[in-house]
Design a protein around this motif. Structure first.
Motif, PDB file in Angstrom:
ATOM      1  N   GLY A 193       6.068   7.018  -8.698  1.00  0.00           N
ATOM      2  CA  GLY A 193       4.601   6.312  -7.865  1.00  0.00           C
ATOM      3  C   GLY A 193       3.187   7.007  -7.915  1.00  0.00           C
ATOM      4  O   GLY A 193       2.769   7.040  -6.887  1.00  0.00           O
ATOM      5  N   THR A 203       0.882   4.808  -8.634  1.00  0.00           N
ATOM      6  CA  THR A 203      -0.582   4.320  -7.832  1.00  0.00           C
ATOM      7  C   THR A 203      -0.649   3.982  -6.459  1.00  0.00           C
ATOM      8  O   THR A 203      -1.365   3.924  -6.539  1.00  0.00           O
ATOM      9  N   GLY A 204       0.510   4.680  -6.239  1.00  0.00           N
ATOM     10  CA  GLY A 204       0.095   5.016  -4.939  1.00  0.00           C
ATOM     11  C   GLY A 204      -1.093   6.029  -4.459  1.00  0.00           C
ATOM     12  O   GLY A 204      -1.171   6.791  -4.933  1.00  0.00           O
ATOM     13  N   SER A 205      -0.818   6.132  -2.646  1.00  0.00           N
ATOM     14  CA  SER A 205      -1.481   6.961  -2.066  1.00  0.00           C
ATOM     15  C   SER A 205      -1.136   8.090  -2.746  1.00  0.00           C
ATOM     16  O   SER A 205      -2.155   9.420  -3.011  1.00  0.00           O
ATOM     17  N   VAL A 206       0.100   9.352  -2.474  1.00  0.00           N
ATOM     18  CA  VAL A 206       0.491  10.172  -2.777  1.00  0.00           C
ATOM     19  C   VAL A 206       0.267  10.637  -4.216  1.00  0.00           C
ATOM     20  O   VAL A 206      -0.348  11.420  -4.869  1.00  0.00           O
ATOM     21  N   ASN A 212       5.844   0.768  -9.372  1.00  0.00           N
ATOM     22  CA  ASN A 212       6.359  -1.185  -8.966  1.00  0.00           C
ATOM     23  C   ASN A 212       5.819  -2.302  -9.933  1.00  0.00           C
ATOM     24  O   ASN A 212       6.424  -2.734 -11.428  1.00  0.00           O
ATOM     25  N   ARG A 213       4.410  -2.414  -9.132  1.00  0.00           N
ATOM     26  CA  ARG A 213       4.508  -4.118 -10.216  1.00  0.00           C
ATOM     27  C   ARG A 213       2.434  -3.742 -10.339  1.00  0.00           C
ATOM     28  O   ARG A 213       1.968  -4.281 -11.129  1.00  0.00           O
ATOM     29  N   ASN A 214       1.570  -2.764  -9.900  1.00  0.00           N
ATOM     30  CA  ASN A 214       0.641  -2.516 -10.147  1.00  0.00           C
ATOM     31  C   ASN A 214      -0.196  -2.436 -11.798  1.00  0.00           C
ATOM     32  O   ASN A 214       0.035  -1.105 -11.957  1.00  0.00           O
ATOM     33  N   ALA A 230       7.896  13.635  -0.986  1.00  0.00           N
ATOM     34  CA  ALA A 230       6.902  12.505  -0.396  1.00  0.00           C
ATOM     35  C   ALA A 230       7.550  11.825   0.180  1.00  0.00           C
ATOM     36  O   ALA A 230       7.691  11.522   1.566  1.00  0.00           O
ATOM     37  N   LYS A 263      10.255  10.111   1.972  1.00  0.00           N
ATOM     38  CA  LYS A 263      10.971  10.778   2.310  1.00  0.00           C
ATOM     39  C   LYS A 263      12.570  10.114   3.325  1.00  0.00           C
ATOM     40  O   LYS A 263      13.654  11.083   3.300  1.00  0.00           O
ATOM     41  N   GLU A 264      12.186   8.401   2.710  1.00  0.00           N
ATOM     42  CA  GLU A 264      13.392   7.812   2.742  1.00  0.00           C
ATOM     43  C   GLU A 264      14.760   7.982   2.119  1.00  0.00           C
ATOM     44  O   GLU A 264      15.482   7.702   2.673  1.00  0.00           O
ATOM     45  N   ASP A 309       5.299  15.978   3.194  1.00  0.00           N
ATOM     46  CA  ASP A 309       5.194  15.663   3.970  1.00  0.00           C
ATOM     47  C   ASP A 309       4.321  17.091   4.290  1.00  0.00           C
ATOM     48  O   ASP A 309       4.419  17.785   4.417  1.00  0.00           O
ATOM     49  N   GLY A 323      -0.461   4.893   2.107  1.00  0.00           N
ATOM     50  CA  GLY A 323       0.189   3.613   1.862  1.00  0.00           C
ATOM     51  C   GLY A 323       0.823   2.826   2.788  1.00  0.00           C
ATOM     52  O   GLY A 323       0.480   3.189   4.296  1.00  0.00           O
ATOM     53  N   MET A 327      -3.808  14.892   1.938  1.00  0.00           N
ATOM     54  CA  MET A 327      -3.045  15.342   1.321  1.00  0.00           C
ATOM     55  C   MET A 327      -2.658  15.999   0.468  1.00  0.00           C
ATOM     56  O   MET A 327      -2.178  16.540  -0.677  1.00  0.00           O
TER      57      MET A 327
HETATM   58  N1  LIG Z   1       0.348   8.708   1.450  1.00  0.00           N
HETATM   59  C1  LIG Z   1       0.271   9.721   2.027  1.00  0.00           C
HETATM   60  O1  LIG Z   1      -0.683   9.967   2.747  1.00  0.00           O
HETATM   61  C2  LIG Z   1       2.291  10.796   2.615  1.00  0.00           C
HETATM   62  C3  LIG Z   1       1.917  11.448   3.575  1.00  0.00           C
HETATM   63  C4  LIG Z   1       3.588  11.389   3.190  1.00  0.00           C
HETATM   64  C5  LIG Z   1       4.485  10.912   2.663  1.00  0.00           C
HETATM   65  N2  LIG Z   1       4.438   9.858   2.405  1.00  0.00           N
HETATM   66  C6  LIG Z   1       5.443   9.210   1.682  1.00  0.00           C
HETATM   67  O2  LIG Z   1       5.061   9.083   0.183  1.00  0.00           O
HETATM   68  C7  LIG Z   1       6.042   8.185   0.015  1.00  0.00           C
HETATM   69  C8  LIG Z   1       4.960   7.508  -1.144  1.00  0.00           C
HETATM   70  O3  LIG Z   1       3.958   7.322   0.151  1.00  0.00           O
HETATM   71  P1  LIG Z   1       2.449   6.395  -0.322  1.00  0.00           P
HETATM   72  O4  LIG Z   1       1.597   6.273   0.843  1.00  0.00           O
HETATM   73  O5  LIG Z   1       1.791   6.969  -1.196  1.00  0.00           O
HETATM   74  O6  LIG Z   1       3.494   5.421  -1.067  1.00  0.00           O
HETATM   75  P2  LIG Z   1       1.734   3.738  -1.568  1.00  0.00           P
HETATM   76  O7  LIG Z   1       0.453   4.256  -1.412  1.00  0.00           O
HETATM   77  O8  LIG Z   1       2.741   2.523  -1.205  1.00  0.00           O
HETATM   78  O9  LIG Z   1       2.747   3.799  -3.140  1.00  0.00           O
HETATM   79  C9  LIG Z   1       3.614   3.539  -3.554  1.00  0.00           C
HETATM   80  C10 LIG Z   1       4.189   4.353  -5.128  1.00  0.00           C
HETATM   81  O10 LIG Z   1       5.199   3.645  -4.920  1.00  0.00           O
HETATM   82  C11 LIG Z   1       5.599   2.758  -5.854  1.00  0.00           C
HETATM   83  N3  LIG Z   1       6.428   1.956  -5.151  1.00  0.00           N
HETATM   84  C12 LIG Z   1       6.553   0.786  -4.300  1.00  0.00           C
HETATM   85  N4  LIG Z   1       8.073  -0.014  -4.687  1.00  0.00           N
HETATM   86  C13 LIG Z   1       8.949   0.520  -5.392  1.00  0.00           C
HETATM   87  C14 LIG Z   1       9.784  -0.116  -6.585  1.00  0.00           C
HETATM   88  N5  LIG Z   1      10.893  -1.053  -5.546  1.00  0.00           N
HETATM   89  N6  LIG Z   1      10.160   1.061  -7.548  1.00  0.00           N
HETATM   90  C15 LIG Z   1       9.986   1.868  -7.629  1.00  0.00           C
HETATM   91  N7  LIG Z   1       8.531   2.273  -7.394  1.00  0.00           N
HETATM   92  C16 LIG Z   1       7.573   1.622  -6.356  1.00  0.00           C
HETATM   93  C17 LIG Z   1       4.284   2.238  -5.689  1.00  0.00           C
HETATM   94  O11 LIG Z   1       3.637   0.757  -6.733  1.00  0.00           O
HETATM   95  P3  LIG Z   1       2.742   0.042  -6.561  1.00  0.00           P
HETATM   96  O12 LIG Z   1       1.393   0.456  -6.869  1.00  0.00           O
HETATM   97  O13 LIG Z   1       3.002  -0.431  -8.240  1.00  0.00           O
HETATM   98  O14 LIG Z   1       3.278  -0.698  -5.085  1.00  0.00           O
HETATM   99  C18 LIG Z   1       3.769   2.901  -5.711  1.00  0.00           C
HETATM  100  O15 LIG Z   1       3.252   3.846  -6.756  1.00  0.00           O
HETATM  101  C19 LIG Z   1       6.447   7.683   1.526  1.00  0.00           C
HETATM  102  O16 LIG Z   1       8.043   7.405   1.106  1.00  0.00           O
HETATM  103  C20 LIG Z   1       5.841   8.073   2.504  1.00  0.00           C
HETATM  104  O17 LIG Z   1       6.719   8.022   3.609  1.00  0.00           O
HETATM  105  C21 LIG Z   1       2.891   9.525   2.040  1.00  0.00           C
END
Ligand SMILES: NC(=O)c1ccc[n+]([C@@H]2O[C@H](COP(=O)([O-])OP(=O)(O)OC[C@H]3O[C@@H](n4cnc5c(N)ncnc54)[C@H](OP(=O)(O)O)[C@@H]3O)[C@@H](O)[C@H]2O)c1
Length: 393
Positions: free
Chosen positions: A19, A21-24, A47-49, A131, A133-134, A158, A213, A274
């Motif tokens: 993951g 490319t996501g926020s974490v 995923n697709r980015n 991160a 949690k699901e 988290d 995210g 984070m």
């Molecule tokens: N963001 C935070 O500050 C934070 C804090 C605490 C906990 N968390 C937890 O950390 C996790 C990630 O959160 P986030 O905010 O970083 O999410 P996010 O910004 O939406 O990023 C999600 C990442 O997962 C990838 N992804 C999405 N669907 C996927 C799939 N089906 N198969 C494989 N990869 C996939 C995305 O790729 P693409 O970019 O290609 O879509 C991206 O790299 C979550 O469980 C969230 O609850 C986040």
């Protein structure tokens, strides 16, 4: 909680970011690039980015870069042409990337899609920063058993669980009276139910304190996020659900607390960035530098606390009930919530419908027994079908 202190640390450390490319994921890369020589990046996944992933891969030179969505394969392949980075696509390829030997794996995928890749990291006995949690919500007992079996170490990312981890005395866990999870309350903390009926996706993803995210931002707005975190805490720390409390603390300065039998309450504080909890997991058992803004106590004039309102935020109640019911209920809750949040973000249902869909899915689903990971996938798919049908109705 299983902690295998790997005393002899090889430098540079091999790391994989699931993951990325996501926020974490981006925050993790930010930390790694501040001390680039200390790490060898094994794999990056998205995923697709493809564009963002390719750009990260050109900078960090992993052995492997993977997109889960096969439709993004060609774009990634072309963007990384001429490099020696191997490129692949599909959910199995994400698991393959997570299986490359690594000392530290960031489980930063959002949703139950992160379960198999996170398990792959665990199965190679790595230190896994969690991160995602699901993963613990949908398969907590099975995941914790895999950690034990493979001698892996799971470190919470988290911010709340990182806070608890930092002040939890595992040698005296029976002396812990309560875990107190703090919640910001999200953007609609003071809104009436009537006003919440017409919340838009743009309003829901605009979190007052954290930049995250889309899915977790909506979860924070419904307070399902705090419910998922109660379930996560139940698996990570040896404290029963009845002694895991939630308190709304809108300033997000105290990230959570642990109360002991002598009345002492230990807390971890910091600015909402984070990179602090990620750095704690990346550097553990040592502390490493992180660039988060420092708290200026002379400017913090107000730290407030409130009881969560379970009438306006029923998702928190639903998550607790699912944890109490056990069995398949948390898996159903998580799957239904993922489907409902997507439905809301795509404008197919309203904001308050998210919790309604989850509640109705929990009531309608068959609570099959969960004995292994295949059962988790079956229950997850079953719940998604019901939730999707409810949205379409
Ligand atoms: N963001 C935070 O500050 C934070 C804090 C605490 C906990 N968390 C937890 O950390 C996790 C990630 O959160 P986030 O905010 O970083 O999410 P996010 O910004 O939406 O990023 C999600 C990442 O997962 C990838 N992804 C999405 N669907 C996927 C799939 N089906 N198969 C494989 N990869 C996939 C995305 O790729 P693409 O970019 O290609 O879509 C991206 O790299 C979550 O469980 C969230 O609850 C986040």
């Amino acid at each position: 909680m299983v902690l295998n202190l790997k005393l002899v640390r090889e430098e540079p450390r091999r790391v994989t970011i699931l993951g990325s490319t996501g926020s974490v994921g981006c925050n993790t890369i930010d930390l790694i690039e501040r001390d680039r020589g200390a790490y060898v990046v094994q794999a990056l996944t998205a995923n697709r980015n493809a564009a963002a992933l390719a750009e990260q891969a050109r900078r960090l030179r992993p052995s492997m870069a993977v997109v889960a969505d096969p439709a993004s394969y060609r774009e990634l392949k072309e963007a990384l042409a001429g490099t020696d980075i191997s490129v692949a696509a599909g959910p199995e390829a994400v698991v393959e990337a997570a299986s490359l030997p690594a000392d530290w794996v960031m489980a930063g995928i959002v949703g139950a899609a992160g379960l198999e890749p996170t398990l792959a990291g665990i199965r190679q006995g790595s230190v896994v920063g969690l991160a995602n949690k699901e993963t613990l919500v949908c398969a907590g007992d099975l995941v914790m058993a895999e950690i034990e079996r493979h001698g892996a170490t799971l470190l919470p990312v988290d911010s709340e669980h990182s806070a608890i981890f930092q002040v939890f005395d595992f040698d005296q866990s029976e002396r812990v009276e309560r875990i107190i999870l703090t919640a910001s309350g999200g953007p609609f903390r003071t809104w009436t139910l009537e006003a919440m009926e017409s919340v838009t996706p743009a309003q829901a993803v605009a979190h007052p304190n954290w930049d995250m995210g889309a899915k977790i931002s909506v979860d924070s707005a419904t307070m399902m996020n705090k419910g998922l975190e109660v379930i996560e805490a139940h698996h990570l720390f040896p404290v029963p659900e009845s002694r895991i409390e939630v308190v709304v603390h809108p300033q997000s300065v105290i990230h959570s607390m642990v109360e002991y039998v002598d009345g002492s309450v230990l807390a971890q504080l910091g600015s909402p960035d984070m990179r602090t909890p990620i750095a704690y997991a990346l550097g553990w058992p040592e502390r490493m530098e992180a660039p988060a803004a420092r708290l200026d106590f002379k400017k913090i004039t107000n730290l407030t606390f409130e009881e969560p309102d379970l009438i306006r935020f029923p998702a928190l109640r639903l998550a607790r009930e699912a944890l109490q019911a056990g069995g398949a209920a948390p898996t159903i809750l998580n799957a239904a919530n993922e489907v409902a949040v997507r439905g809301f973000l795509e404008g197919r249902i309203g904001f308050l419908d998210i919790a309604r869909i989850v509640e109705r899915t929990l009531a309608a689903a068959n609570h099959f027994e969960i004995a292994n990971i295949a059962d988790v996938h079956a229950v997850d798919a079953h719940a998604r079908e019901i939730a999707s049908a409810l949205i379409a109705a």
